[in-house]
Design an enzyme around this catalytic site. Sequence first.
Site, mmCIF file in Angstrom:
data_model
loop_
_atom_site.group_PDB
_atom_site.id
_atom_site.type_symbol
_atom_site.label_atom_id
_atom_site.label_comp_id
_atom_site.label_asym_id
_atom_site.label_seq_id
_atom_site.Cartn_x
_atom_site.Cartn_y
_atom_site.Cartn_z
ATOM 1 N N LYS A 1 -3.870 -39.778 25.185
ATOM 2 C CA LYS A 1 -5.230 -39.762 25.731
ATOM 3 C C LYS A 1 -6.011 -40.986 25.225
ATOM 4 C CE LYS A 1 -5.043 -34.801 26.342
ATOM 5 N NZ LYS A 1 -5.253 -33.435 25.836
ATOM 6 N N GLN B 1 -8.416 -30.585 21.201
ATOM 7 C CA GLN B 1 -7.009 -30.350 21.549
ATOM 8 C C GLN B 1 -6.584 -28.943 21.124
ATOM 9 O OE1 GLN B 1 -5.135 -32.521 23.354
ATOM 10 N NE2 GLN B 1 -3.490 -31.023 23.373
ATOM 11 N N ASP C 1 -12.680 -30.931 29.749
ATOM 12 C CA ASP C 1 -11.507 -30.069 29.915
ATOM 13 C C ASP C 1 -11.775 -28.971 30.946
ATOM 14 O OD1 ASP C 1 -9.037 -30.444 28.655
ATOM 15 O OD2 ASP C 1 -9.854 -29.966 26.676
#
Length: 296
Positions: free
Chosen positions: A53, A97, A120
């Site tokens: 990422k 994460q 997200d």
Amino acid sequence: MAPFIIDGKGIAERIQEELKPRIAYLSAKNFQPGLAVVLVGDNPASQVYVRNKEKACAKLGIASFKYHLPGDVKPEEIFDLVEQLNQDTRIHGILVQLPLPPQILEKEVLYRISPDKDVDGFHPYNLGRLMIGDPIFLPCTPWGVQELLLRSQIEVEGKNVVIVGRSNIVGKPLAMILVQKAKGANATVSICHTRTPNLLEHTRRADILVAACGVPEMIKGDMVREGVVVVDVGINKVGDRLVGDVEFESVSRRASFITPVPGGVGPMTIAMLMANTVKAAERFYTRQTGEFCPGA
Ligand code: GUN
């Protein structure tokens, strides 16, 4: 006939190319999109995902801010960090994460991320918006699956889509995306899971089968019909082999289209994260200046 192997890596690269003019527009206004990535503990797979990422951000000129907390961190320390990131005007997207260590309740963290920075798409506000057909941020992996199908000219409308896996990250939001009365959707969607009796009866009815169950090579050739489109969301390490949730060998003998692992859905997740980050930055810029972003 051998199936068409969907090039997720290539499609993901194209999506990121398409973001460049939008980033350049903001850059010309002295405004740089920023993404905060929070990693907790030392899960090796998470470390790889976070690194990928960061690399994607660097390639596109998105500022990335990495926060690595120890695995035994107290919940309050993560909550404080999220609050600090919510306030930080350099940061337009926040990604924590997953999975988090067992002492941290994931929802306690995810619910604290500002819905405006929720790239997200995991906050209940954004999931609720998705459910009623008025989404802002879509979860990256399911959105990536939809884009893969769309950009491979695979019609979803009117098809039987069978999803194996009911996670909040993939299975459930993907069903919500594909069932909407909208372009690239209008499918008849079933969600199967570990308590589904006679799984075979469902998977064999699929025009499009999405495997997102997290069980290495669980979907076998005899579970699908001839000509099926197969999207494999799984990434599993078996010994030193990387495999999906689909047994590629046997399933590809029956499929018309299939995604590989690696190089299928994986790169799409990152591309959609970049797209959500640019969108979050554009929305921030517009709120701040009142000026509309043409690419948005
Ligand atoms: N872990 C596995 N997939 C994801 C994802 O899409 N986002 C985050 N934050 N964590 C994940």
